[in-house]
Design a protein around this motif. Sequence first.
Motif, PDB file in Angstrom:
ATOM      1  N   ILE A 170       8.519  63.408  76.842  1.00  0.00           N
ATOM      2  CA  ILE A 170       7.495  62.226  75.938  1.00  0.00           C
ATOM      3  C   ILE A 170       6.759  61.638  76.844  1.00  0.00           C
ATOM      4  CG2 ILE A 170       8.272  60.160  74.778  1.00  0.00           C
ATOM      5  CD1 ILE A 170      10.901  61.597  73.648  1.00  0.00           C
ATOM      6  N   ALA A 171       7.098  61.316  78.182  1.00  0.00           N
ATOM      7  CA  ALA A 171       6.236  60.457  78.867  1.00  0.00           C
ATOM      8  C   ALA A 171       5.014  61.149  79.641  1.00  0.00           C
ATOM      9  CB  ALA A 171       7.053  59.726  80.028  1.00  0.00           C
ATOM     10  N   THR A 172       5.188  62.360  79.681  1.00  0.00           N
ATOM     11  CA  THR A 172       4.091  63.009  80.530  1.00  0.00           C
ATOM     12  C   THR A 172       3.269  64.039  79.446  1.00  0.00           C
ATOM     13  OG1 THR A 172       5.362  64.618  81.212  1.00  0.00           O
ATOM     14  CG2 THR A 172       5.209  62.611  82.570  1.00  0.00           C
ATOM     15  N   ALA A 173       3.741  64.639  78.630  1.00  0.00           N
ATOM     16  CA  ALA A 173       3.225  65.834  77.820  1.00  0.00           C
ATOM     17  C   ALA A 173       3.009  66.896  78.624  1.00  0.00           C
ATOM     18  CB  ALA A 173       1.897  65.126  77.059  1.00  0.00           C
ATOM     19  N   GLU A 174       3.877  67.025  79.619  1.00  0.00           N
ATOM     20  CA  GLU A 174       3.590  68.044  80.597  1.00  0.00           C
ATOM     21  C   GLU A 174       5.038  68.861  80.614  1.00  0.00           C
ATOM     22  OE1 GLU A 174       1.238  69.499  82.382  1.00  0.00           O
ATOM     23  OE2 GLU A 174      -0.236  67.620  81.636  1.00  0.00           O
ATOM     24  N   PRO A 175       5.286  70.290  80.356  1.00  0.00           N
ATOM     25  CA  PRO A 175       6.259  70.957  80.768  1.00  0.00           C
ATOM     26  C   PRO A 175       7.282  70.419  81.909  1.00  0.00           C
ATOM     27  CG  PRO A 175       4.662  72.385  80.231  1.00  0.00           C
ATOM     28  CD  PRO A 175       3.983  71.059  80.484  1.00  0.00           C
ATOM     29  N   ARG A 208       6.438  64.638  69.989  1.00  0.00           N
ATOM     30  CA  ARG A 208       6.875  64.124  71.380  1.00  0.00           C
ATOM     31  C   ARG A 208       6.846  62.616  71.345  1.00  0.00           C
ATOM     32  NH1 ARG A 208       3.538  62.241  75.282  1.00  0.00           N
ATOM     33  NH2 ARG A 208       2.000  62.850  73.765  1.00  0.00           N
ATOM     34  N   ILE A 209       6.792  61.858  69.967  1.00  0.00           N
ATOM     35  CA  ILE A 209       6.898  60.618  69.614  1.00  0.00           C
ATOM     36  C   ILE A 209       8.094  59.919  70.766  1.00  0.00           C
ATOM     37  CG2 ILE A 209       8.418  60.598  67.898  1.00  0.00           C
ATOM     38  CD1 ILE A 209       6.723  58.279  66.645  1.00  0.00           C
ATOM     39  N   ALA A 210       7.891  58.639  71.096  1.00  0.00           N
ATOM     40  CA  ALA A 210       8.819  57.942  71.565  1.00  0.00           C
ATOM     41  C   ALA A 210       9.647  57.348  70.844  1.00  0.00           C
ATOM     42  CB  ALA A 210       8.223  56.756  72.562  1.00  0.00           C
ATOM     43  N   TYR A 211      10.727  58.116  70.396  1.00  0.00           N
ATOM     44  CA  TYR A 211      11.691  57.931  69.485  1.00  0.00           C
ATOM     45  C   TYR A 211      12.544  56.611  69.310  1.00  0.00           C
ATOM     46  CZ  TYR A 211      10.980  62.811  68.001  1.00  0.00           C
ATOM     47  OH  TYR A 211      10.494  63.970  67.489  1.00  0.00           O
ATOM     48  N   GLU A 212      13.066  56.249  70.801  1.00  0.00           N
ATOM     49  CA  GLU A 212      13.800  54.796  70.724  1.00  0.00           C
ATOM     50  C   GLU A 212      12.998  53.939  70.207  1.00  0.00           C
ATOM     51  OE1 GLU A 212      15.263  57.007  74.450  1.00  0.00           O
ATOM     52  OE2 GLU A 212      13.584  57.019  73.219  1.00  0.00           O
ATOM     53  N   GLN A 213      11.665  53.876  70.554  1.00  0.00           N
ATOM     54  CA  GLN A 213      10.836  52.500  70.091  1.00  0.00           C
ATOM     55  C   GLN A 213      10.334  52.670  68.698  1.00  0.00           C
ATOM     56  OE1 GLN A 213       6.844  52.385  71.607  1.00  0.00           O
ATOM     57  NE2 GLN A 213       7.016  50.234  72.062  1.00  0.00           N
TER      58      GLN A 213
END
Length: 359
Positions: free
Chosen positions: A23-28, A338-343
């Motif tokens: 989620i933070a990086t969009a990298e595998p 990949r959204i930041a679900y918590e926020q």
Amino acid sequence: MTVQITLNERHQKILQATIKHYIATAEPVGSKTLIDEYNFSVSSATIRNVMGKLEKAGFLYQPYTSAGRIPSDSGYRVYVDQLINLDNTVKFPLNKFLDYNIKNGFSRYEILFQKITNLLANLSGCIALITLPQIPSNILHHLQLLRLANDQIMLVMVIDNYQTESVLLEYNALKILNDDDSIEIIDRELEILSNFLNHKLKGQSLTEISNLDWSELNDDFQIYADFIKSLLTKIKSSYRLSNTAPILIQGFSQLVQQPEFSCIEQVKIILNLLEKEQDQLLPLIFNISDFDNSWQKVKIRIGSENPLESMQSCSLISAYYYQGEYPVGSVGIIGPTRIAYEQAIALVESTADYLSEKL
């Protein structure tokens, strides 16, 4: 073929760390990354073994050979249902902004809701959706008869979903008024009649308003009888019940900055959804016919869980807001899976709670 597994504590922690990092990086994400950044007290080989099991279970996958793993829709679902802690820190800036604007007053509710939608988009970095309040029964909240300078009378109505409606009437429709009456007399008669109509009609449905029985008007108001009947008929014929709730949308520019939407074709799909397919989008966020008391507070549709094909690269997070016990609108966020679900969940929930409280 996926393999059913029971997620133990180690599985959960590695899945959670993998998803948070992606989620933070969009990298595998690979095992070395997890070792270096999340202080797992196990070997890289152990993490690779667990990630392999998570992949076989359908929670992770490799976008290409030799790459790290990224979460699947099923992995995000486990993450949302079991592994996240909601971010309550978003409530302070949101409520502070909303309170400031409520206190300073907007002349129209639509403007306030537009501001809230814009704030939600900026805080989430995604598309924000808010439907304006809808009262299915279209209850009359207030009305006022006003004298206009061009020998006309305007009826202004405030409906209980904060919309205003106006109807123009000819001056001679109110037969008790004469051309030589003073402005003071005309205004007094209109005020008397407005007060009477408010007393009789407040809380009535506009769909039924012309069918009310006025045969027993008392003597003081018998002179208004014909005018009242024609007025109510005109109210009903001029007011068109809306089958759809207007959707306020902000944040498209934020969404297209996400790497998932670097492809112009993907951008076109989302743009078409927002511009031309709102009638299909609306039931996903606000559908009174599907509402019951068991409806979860925040509804989350992840990727393929969305019935619209154009939404299946996205997650949709939404919640109803209420007037009393009745849902009158919805708050939503559309972002990549990949959204930041918590926020995002906290933003949607706290916005809906705030609107419910203020309504």
